[in-house]
Design a protein around this motif. Sequence first.
Motif, PDB file in Angstrom:
ATOM      1  N   GLY A 251      22.103  72.440  69.503  1.00 21.07           N
ATOM      2  CA  GLY A 251      21.794  72.964  69.497  1.00 21.07           C
ATOM      3  C   GLY A 251      20.955  74.400  67.970  1.00 21.07           C
ATOM      4  N   ASP A 252      19.568  75.025  68.424  1.00 22.76           N
ATOM      5  CA  ASP A 252      18.876  74.812  67.626  1.00 22.76           C
ATOM      6  C   ASP A 252      19.624  76.658  66.908  1.00 22.76           C
ATOM      7  OD1 ASP A 252      17.156  75.816  65.803  1.00 22.76           O
ATOM      8  OD2 ASP A 252      15.857  77.129  67.441  1.00 22.76           O
ATOM      9  N   ALA A 253      20.261  77.086  67.333  1.00 18.08           N
ATOM     10  CA  ALA A 253      21.000  78.325  66.373  1.00 18.08           C
ATOM     11  C   ALA A 253      22.199  78.527  66.071  1.00 18.08           C
ATOM     12  CB  ALA A 253      20.297  80.007  67.334  1.00 18.08           C
ATOM     13  N   LYS A 254      22.603  77.368  67.498  1.00 18.40           N
ATOM     14  CA  LYS A 254      24.834  77.522  67.424  1.00 18.40           C
ATOM     15  C   LYS A 254      24.684  75.966  68.054  1.00 18.40           C
ATOM     16  CE  LYS A 254      28.693  79.664  68.732  1.00 18.40           C
ATOM     17  NZ  LYS A 254      28.971  79.801  66.977  1.00 18.40           N
ATOM     18  N   LYS A 255      26.200  75.210  67.029  1.00 20.27           N
ATOM     19  CA  LYS A 255      26.554  74.478  67.781  1.00 20.27           C
ATOM     20  C   LYS A 255      27.596  73.779  68.325  1.00 20.27           C
ATOM     21  CE  LYS A 255      23.039  72.286  65.258  1.00 20.27           C
ATOM     22  NZ  LYS A 255      22.130  71.714  65.818  1.00 20.27           N
ATOM     23  N   SER A 256      27.674  75.396  68.795  1.00 14.85           N
ATOM     24  CA  SER A 256      29.429  75.291  69.985  1.00 14.85           C
ATOM     25  C   SER A 256      30.012  76.772  70.449  1.00 14.85           C
ATOM     26  CB  SER A 256      30.907  74.756  68.850  1.00 14.85           C
ATOM     27  OG  SER A 256      30.792  75.487  67.901  1.00 14.85           O
ATOM     28  N   PHE A 257      30.947  76.465  71.391  1.00 23.10           N
ATOM     29  CA  PHE A 257      30.439  77.802  71.772  1.00 23.10           C
ATOM     30  C   PHE A 257      31.671  77.687  72.900  1.00 23.10           C
ATOM     31  CE2 PHE A 257      25.917  77.047  72.649  1.00 23.10           C
ATOM     32  CZ  PHE A 257      25.060  77.964  72.622  1.00 23.10           C
TER      33      PHE A 257
END
Length: 359
Positions: free
Chosen positions: A124-130
């Motif tokens: 992820g560029d902006a977020k590494k987990s969801f």
Amino acid sequence: MEVFIDRCSDYESVYEAVEEAFTALGGVDSFVKDGETILVKPNLLKGSAPDKAVVTHPDFIIAVIKVLETKDVDIIVADSPGGRMTESNLIKHYEKSDWLRIEEETGAKLNHDVDNVTEAFAEGDAKKSFDFIKLIEEVDGIINLPKLKTHSLTVFTGAVKNQYGLIHGLSKAAYHGQFQQLNKFGKMLLDLNSAVDTRLSIMDGILGMEGSGPSGGDPVELNCILASKDPIACDYAACKLVGIPPQKVPTLSEADKDFDSIEYLNRKPSTFERDIEYPAGGSVPWIVPNFIANLFSNIYLDRPELRKEKCIKCWECYDICPKNAVTKKDYGPKISWWKCIRCYCCAETCPEEALIVKQ
């Protein structure tokens, strides 16, 4: 990149249009295999009558399921609406949107699992987990069924943003607080789309929405469906079809795509010649600290406005606000000028459309 576009003037004839879309893009076998479990992901922002164009029309969903059922697959229909994700809330949303017909007319099941799961996305560029709905780890692939609508925050909501409903419950509101700048919010949505196995997006543009979408706008007959393996290309085509400048849409302006390379199947967007009213957008796009972005938002952007006569004091706006900007008053919610980040989550989820965003 290929995008299929066709005219479809009513939901009675939608099965034929959906079937043609699958055929043009390689056939059902290209997207699902016997024995798989498939998540059909429509737009269920909140419980709403289908003729208001807030949710993906149940007839559209049923048509797609019936095409998929030509294969030996298990199908689950799921979305995480705005607000708290509880089974009782899901059932109310299904009932109000006339989605209970889906189980009556097909072999698909409506989701009742309200658990969540956190999955890493190192790329992820902006977020590494969801924080996903738990169902995401139990399915083999996703068929995405967005609604063609405007959006007070992102100008347009379609295939890419529809995947935001894979995020669990109030985590969606929390992400708005984390990504207050529009460009960063767009990058987060693009990361989300890369993190999940979406095999095909088919957009319900038969009855769309213009104005203060995604819930407070006006239904508009657009008489079209669009489909693509690439949700970004699908959104670009939809924006060209209805006259929304793609550069105003963060998931398009932040995408690394050569849109000139899109191959249109069956029809081109220009054959529709149908412009709609769209909002200016509701966030600050510049790369600045959150507190500066919030200051600019306060100066230049309107807060949601309360129509007291419509408010039933359900306090869903209070629950969903990512910045605790809503105070409970005898007359209804009071929204703080300073705390409000103009994400418009409260207006989107208000069941009575008592909170509106002026355009």
